[in-house]
Design a protein around this motif. Structure first.
Motif, PDB file in Angstrom:
ATOM      1  N   ASN A   1     -11.386  -0.318   0.385  1.00  0.00           N
ATOM      2  CA  ASN A   1     -11.308   1.255  -0.066  1.00  0.00           C
ATOM      3  C   ASN A   1     -12.560   1.411  -0.842  1.00  0.00           C
ATOM      4  O   ASN A   1     -12.803   2.661  -1.123  1.00  0.00           O
ATOM      5  CB  ASN A   1      -9.904   1.126  -0.740  1.00  0.00           C
ATOM      6  CG  ASN A   1      -9.414   2.559  -0.539  1.00  0.00           C
ATOM      7  OD1 ASN A   1      -9.792   3.201   0.618  1.00  0.00           O
ATOM      8  ND2 ASN A   1      -8.400   2.967  -1.356  1.00  0.00           N
TER       9      ASN A   1
ATOM     10  N   TYR B   1      -6.482  -1.375  -8.012  1.00  0.00           N
ATOM     11  CA  TYR B   1      -5.026  -1.398  -7.451  1.00  0.00           C
ATOM     12  C   TYR B   1      -5.256  -1.874  -6.093  1.00  0.00           C
ATOM     13  O   TYR B   1      -4.402  -2.570  -5.257  1.00  0.00           O
ATOM     14  CB  TYR B   1      -4.475  -0.193  -7.465  1.00  0.00           C
ATOM     15  CG  TYR B   1      -3.313   0.115  -6.697  1.00  0.00           C
ATOM     16  CD1 TYR B   1      -1.995  -0.155  -7.048  1.00  0.00           C
ATOM     17  CD2 TYR B   1      -3.438   0.631  -5.161  1.00  0.00           C
ATOM     18  CE1 TYR B   1      -0.875   0.160  -6.188  1.00  0.00           C
ATOM     19  CE2 TYR B   1      -2.434   0.775  -4.391  1.00  0.00           C
ATOM     20  CZ  TYR B   1      -1.094   0.447  -4.853  1.00  0.00           C
ATOM     21  OH  TYR B   1       0.155   0.296  -4.206  1.00  0.00           O
ATOM     22  N   THR B   2      -6.386  -1.301  -5.443  1.00  0.00           N
ATOM     23  CA  THR B   2      -6.552  -1.539  -3.985  1.00  0.00           C
ATOM     24  C   THR B   2      -6.650  -3.143  -3.701  1.00  0.00           C
ATOM     25  O   THR B   2      -6.521  -3.529  -2.624  1.00  0.00           O
ATOM     26  CB  THR B   2      -7.455  -0.500  -3.213  1.00  0.00           C
ATOM     27  OG1 THR B   2      -8.476  -0.226  -4.159  1.00  0.00           O
ATOM     28  CG2 THR B   2      -6.801   0.711  -2.904  1.00  0.00           C
TER      29      THR B   2
ATOM     30  N   HIS C   1     -13.017   5.602  -2.108  1.00  0.00           N
ATOM     31  CA  HIS C   1     -11.723   5.933  -1.710  1.00  0.00           C
ATOM     32  C   HIS C   1     -12.244   5.945  -0.236  1.00  0.00           C
ATOM     33  O   HIS C   1     -11.633   7.037   0.568  1.00  0.00           O
ATOM     34  CB  HIS C   1     -11.177   7.070  -2.300  1.00  0.00           C
ATOM     35  CG  HIS C   1      -9.803   6.997  -1.954  1.00  0.00           C
ATOM     36  ND1 HIS C   1      -8.850   8.081  -2.268  1.00  0.00           N
ATOM     37  CD2 HIS C   1      -8.777   6.311  -0.948  1.00  0.00           C
ATOM     38  CE1 HIS C   1      -7.602   7.716  -2.076  1.00  0.00           C
ATOM     39  NE2 HIS C   1      -7.719   6.848  -1.254  1.00  0.00           N
TER      40      HIS C   1
ATOM     41  N   SER D   1      -9.643   1.056  -7.726  1.00  0.00           N
ATOM     42  CA  SER D   1     -10.207  -0.055  -7.147  1.00  0.00           C
ATOM     43  C   SER D   1      -9.527  -1.395  -7.357  1.00  0.00           C
ATOM     44  O   SER D   1      -9.326  -2.011  -6.560  1.00  0.00           O
ATOM     45  CB  SER D   1     -11.612  -0.309  -7.225  1.00  0.00           C
ATOM     46  OG  SER D   1     -12.268  -0.936  -8.293  1.00  0.00           O
TER      47      SER D   1
ATOM     48  N   GLN E   1       0.791  -1.246  -0.175  1.00  0.00           N
ATOM     49  CA  GLN E   1       0.067  -0.008   0.109  1.00  0.00           C
ATOM     50  C   GLN E   1       0.740   1.142  -0.001  1.00  0.00           C
ATOM     51  O   GLN E   1       0.290   2.512   0.201  1.00  0.00           O
ATOM     52  CB  GLN E   1      -0.915  -0.003   1.194  1.00  0.00           C
ATOM     53  CG  GLN E   1      -0.477  -0.548   2.644  1.00  0.00           C
ATOM     54  CD  GLN E   1       0.253   0.613   3.200  1.00  0.00           C
ATOM     55  OE1 GLN E   1       1.691   0.266   3.386  1.00  0.00           O
ATOM     56  NE2 GLN E   1      -0.538   1.732   3.627  1.00  0.00           N
TER      57      GLN E   1
ATOM     58  N   PRO F   1      -4.546   1.552   0.268  1.00  0.00           N
ATOM     59  CA  PRO F   1      -5.380   2.442   1.123  1.00  0.00           C
ATOM     60  C   PRO F   1      -4.604   2.919   2.352  1.00  0.00           C
ATOM     61  O   PRO F   1      -3.533   2.531   2.643  1.00  0.00           O
ATOM     62  CB  PRO F   1      -6.294   1.286   1.672  1.00  0.00           C
ATOM     63  CG  PRO F   1      -5.916  -0.011   1.468  1.00  0.00           C
ATOM     64  CD  PRO F   1      -4.890   0.051   0.302  1.00  0.00           C
TER      65      PRO F   1
END
Lengths: 360, 467
Positions: free
Chosen positions: B264, B246-247, B282, B244, B160, B165
């Motif tokens: 997230n 990526y998270t 987010h 989203s 992260q 996040p």
């Protein structure tokens, strides 16, 4: 209790199994766009597989878009020559692609009395492009490359990224079919129609194809001043192409292409090393006008070495087709008109008969 | 090293394999720390000292805040930490923006005082994480971390580090100090999150990015309402699936390493109001802005107008956090204004899910409002934003100008169905506990999606990496 690894391993096995079923069984290749590089090569191979072959006296030509052997015209001469002709010529194909085409069209090296291999020259002349790094080769061969080709094919690229791209695409063919899949999703019904029609009718389209008779008569080159007088009404793009081919400087000759030709023509020769098939190399008519600054004849070029090394390799006289190097027989800077193609085919068919002797 | 590259995949597999080979304790900690610094160094090793300095500073400031008893001195350490973090952020992210605006205001050429500054990747995320830690220690909600290595890992933990996040120290250290090996369910969920994230990024976000880039890069070539709506729709899809995605990958990776990151994104395009949208989009940033900005500003405690002021300020600064440009400030202000309007009309109406009949209209309206906001977020300049908006609402409609192919719409429809099902049944969490064949089918579908639809010609960077 459920274990993570068996579930993940099972998933991977299912994925690889489905992957093999879709992409390695020819299932997807059947539906591939016939106009794509992959589809085009598959179509040509299919044509050769369904071509009526009466007896063992089969001759096939390989080459790129300049491959000037017209099977229909050559087969009209069968009563005279005794041989049936086919073509595995694929526009844009390179010697690397030719090798894999021949390997799949003739896996046991026993289907043909002769393979006619059409080259631009016998000198391994270097061009601006390094053919070893030509990415489209992978697109053509997508359905032909096997896992066992991974090392050899991928490493034949010089560029690291291309090596990696080739290796990953051989492993996961879907990566190579990406654009085709998008195209398929754009219009699945239209695709199905095109594919069915192509499998059904394209053999005749190709076999009966007649090229243009419109030629470059009127073309004049003032070599001293590097000026070209074009025939009336020539397309601007065509003029640029002719200028590039006729008067622009030739790249320095560093031997890069020799290495490439040795590798891939050598592999073709090895494939036929213990067979009865003759490998007949020829130099295609070069252009409508021959520039005087071409590199001198290289007696140690790849084809000359192959001729010395393999008894079944034959080089047709380098100047056999020089008579066709006139504006009358060319439609652009590379390609011949239909009359040119016909004349070429006639000369070649008789020469093949001369080399192979009477048909069995 | 982008998450969507084979290099990162190899890196992650190697780190995870080594992690579980090492004995529990310091060895694993330092492995993750070294891996995180290597990961960060592959972007630009020159910024490693900066990461180290911020880590050291906040580590010592937090210790100072905790050990000192005199309020004035405690506050001084807090101000030092927050000021330094914001100072670094200001220099790297906002200096040029401020300098060019000041020069412009004084009638000088815009570039009179600007400098060639490279923005350290992820600085917006890790400075916010640092600030939250020191503030939490100051508030007595978090004990200062004694071990420097532990704290450095909290700041630099590679899943992260560069795009969130934004994890609170309490969440991270709860996992860290009571670490246990992930169970079967967590391993399966971790893999599923990672693959879902990769699919979102490569098969959807990168596809939409090509359309959005084409539209916003050549505005004059695509006139009319159909092109404008498809351009902004594509960007709305791109930014959601990209970020989203990526998270999701970050959450999945953390899970495989035994850490639990907060979710997230909670299906933000199913929101039925802007207020609801910000509870879903987010989430870790919204939570940070609420806890460390909105509430300290007074929150909703000072009457209606102060509440609207605080909402506006929070959202304006939230907009500015995304990037140093007026367009981001306008985007923040736009959302702040809608949040204020909804608050004015009665908060409950915009917090409680409307009835089944009303919900689709409210959700559609919210999506359109969010898309209007995205225009400012994506367009290069304010003038471009106005041009796009004018086309969206007054341009002529020509179906031939729709830039999004039908098949991509179909995939969005599938994703929409999946999101609705998740909203109702939370099946993603439950799937690994269900039949193995169902889990396998989903994973296989995701793998095929990445292989056949993922953009692999080049690794497309994540949108939020620029922030």
């Amino acid at each position: 209790m459920k274990r993570a690894y068996p579930v993940l391993l099972g998933t991977l096995v299912v994925f690889l199994g489905l992957h093999a079923l879709v992409f390695h069984s020819g299932l997807y290749a059947y539906w591939v766009n016939p106009s794509s590089s992959t589809g085009y090569l598959e179509t040509i191979l299919y044509h050769e597989s369904i071509r009526p072959k009466n007896g063992p006296n089969q001759v096939v030509g390989v080459g790129d878009s300049r491959m000037a052997l017209m099977p229909k015209h050559a087969n009209a001469m069968t009563p005279e020559t005794g041989y049936s002709f086919g073509t595995l010529g694929v526009a844009g194909a390179t010697p690397r692609v030719w090798y894999y085409i021949l390997r799949d069209a003739d896996p046991k090296a026993d289907r043909y009395r002769a393979i006619v291999i059409c080259l631009d020259n016998y000198n391994d002349e270097d061009a601006l492009e390094d053919l070893a790094d030509r990415e489209t080769d992978l697109s053509y061969l997508l359905n032909r490359l096997r896992l066992s080709d991974l090392n050899e094919f991928a490493l034949s690229y010089h560029d690291r990224q291309r090596q990696w791209h080739a290796a990953s695409t051989i492993l996961f063919r879907g990566l190579g079919y990406k654009r085709d899949v998008e195209d398929l999703l754009h219009g699945p019904i239209e695709r199905a129609r095109t594919v069915r029609q192509s499998w059904r009718d394209s053999y005749t389209w190709f076999y009966d194809f007649q090229d243009t008779a419109k030629n470059l008569v009127g073309l004049e080159v003032d070599w001293e001043h590097r000026k070209v007088k074009f025939p009336e009404g020539l397309d601007h793009g065509l003029e640029e192409g002719i200028l590039r081919r006729m008067v622009e400087p030739i790249p320095p000759q560093i031997g890069r292409h020799t290495h490439y030709m040795q590798l891939w023509l050598g592999k073709i020769a090895q494939h036929y090393a213990r067979s009865q098939t003759k490998l007949i190399f020829l130099r295609l008519p070069r252009a409508a006008w021959i520039r005087p600054d071409l590199p001198p004849t290289n007696p140690n070029s790849s084809v000359h070495q192959l001729e010395k090394q393999y008894p079944n390799v034959v080089l047709l006289p380098e100047h056999l087709f020089d008579q066709l190097e006139t504006p009358e027989f060319f439609k652009d800077e590379y390609h011949m008109t239909q009359p040119g193609l016909d004349r070429f085919t006639e000369i070649l068919a008789r020469k093949v008969r001369e080399i192979l002797g009477p048909a069995h | 090293m982008l998450f969507n590259t084979i290099q990162f995949f190899a890196f992650f597999v190697a780190v995870t394999a080594l992690f579980y080979q090492l004995p529990r304790g310091a060895a694993r900690k330092y492995l993750l720390l070294i891996a995180s610094y290597v990961f960060y160094g592959t972007w630009n090793w020159k910024f490693l000292p900066l990461l180290g300095i911020i880590t050291l500073l906040d580590y010592f400031c937090a210790l100072g805040v905790e050990r000192l008893t005199e309020p004035r001195k405690r506050k001084a350490f807090l101000i030092l930490s927050v000021g330094a973090n914001l100072g670094f952020l200001g220099i790297f992210k906002y200096y040029n923006f401020a300098a060019s605006n000041l020069a412009h205001g004084l009638g000088l050429p815009d570039d009179s005082w600007t400098a060639a500054i490279v923005l350290p990747i992820g600085i917006s995320f890790h400075t916010f994480q640092s600030i939250s830690y020191v503030v939490d220690v100051y508030r007595g909600e978090q004990k200062a971390v004694r071990n420097l290595g532990d704290y450095a890992l909290f700041i630099a933990f590679f899943p992260q580090l560069v795009a969130g996040p934004i994890v609170r120290a309490a969440e991270f250290f709860e996992d860290y100090y009571t670490w246990r090996k992930p169970d079967v369910d967590e391993v399966l969920r971790g893999v599923l999150w990672m693959l879902m994230g990769l699919t979102k990024k490569m098969a959807l976000a990168d596809q939409f990015s090509q359309i959005a880039d084409e539209y916003f890069g050549h505005l004059s070539a695509h006139p009319g309402a159909a092109a404008a709506w498809s351009g902004i729709f594509s960007f709305a899809m791109q930014i959601f699936f990209d970020f989203s995605g990526y998270t999701d990958m970050a959450i999945g990776m953390a899970l495989l390493l035994g850490f639990h990151f907060p979710v997230n994104f909670l299906r933000p395009y199913l929101a039925f109001s802007i207020t609801d949208f910000w509870h879903r989009w987010h989430v870790s940033l919204s939570r940070w802005l609420r806890d460390y900005l909105y509430i300290p500003l007074g929150g909703n405690r000072g009457g209606s107008w102060k509440t609207y002021r605080n909402l506006m300020l929070t959202m304006l600064l939230g907009g500015l956090w995304h990037g140093a440009s007026w367009n981001f400030i306008i985007w923040g202000g736009y959302h702040g204004a809608w949040l204020s309007v909804e608050r004015m009309l009665g908060r409950k109406k915009f917090m409680q899910t409307p009835g089944a009949l009303l919900y689709p209209f409210r959700a559609l309206l919210t999506f359109v409002l969010v898309c209007i906001g995205w225009v400012f977020f994506r367009a290069a300049t304010f003038t471009d934003s106005i041009y796009v908006l004018r086309n969206m609402f007054t341009g002529s409609w020509d179906s031939a100008s729709i830039l999004v192919p039908v098949w991509l719409f179909c995939f969005v429809a599938i994703a929409f169905g999946i999101a609705l099902a998740e909203e109702k049944w939370e099946w993603i969490e439950r799937l690994p506990r269900g039949p193995a064949w169902a889990y396998a089918i989903l994973l296989v579908a995701l793998l095929f999606s990445v292989e056949l639809l993922g953009v692999t010609e080049k690794a497309v960077p994540f949108v939020y990496f620029q922030f």
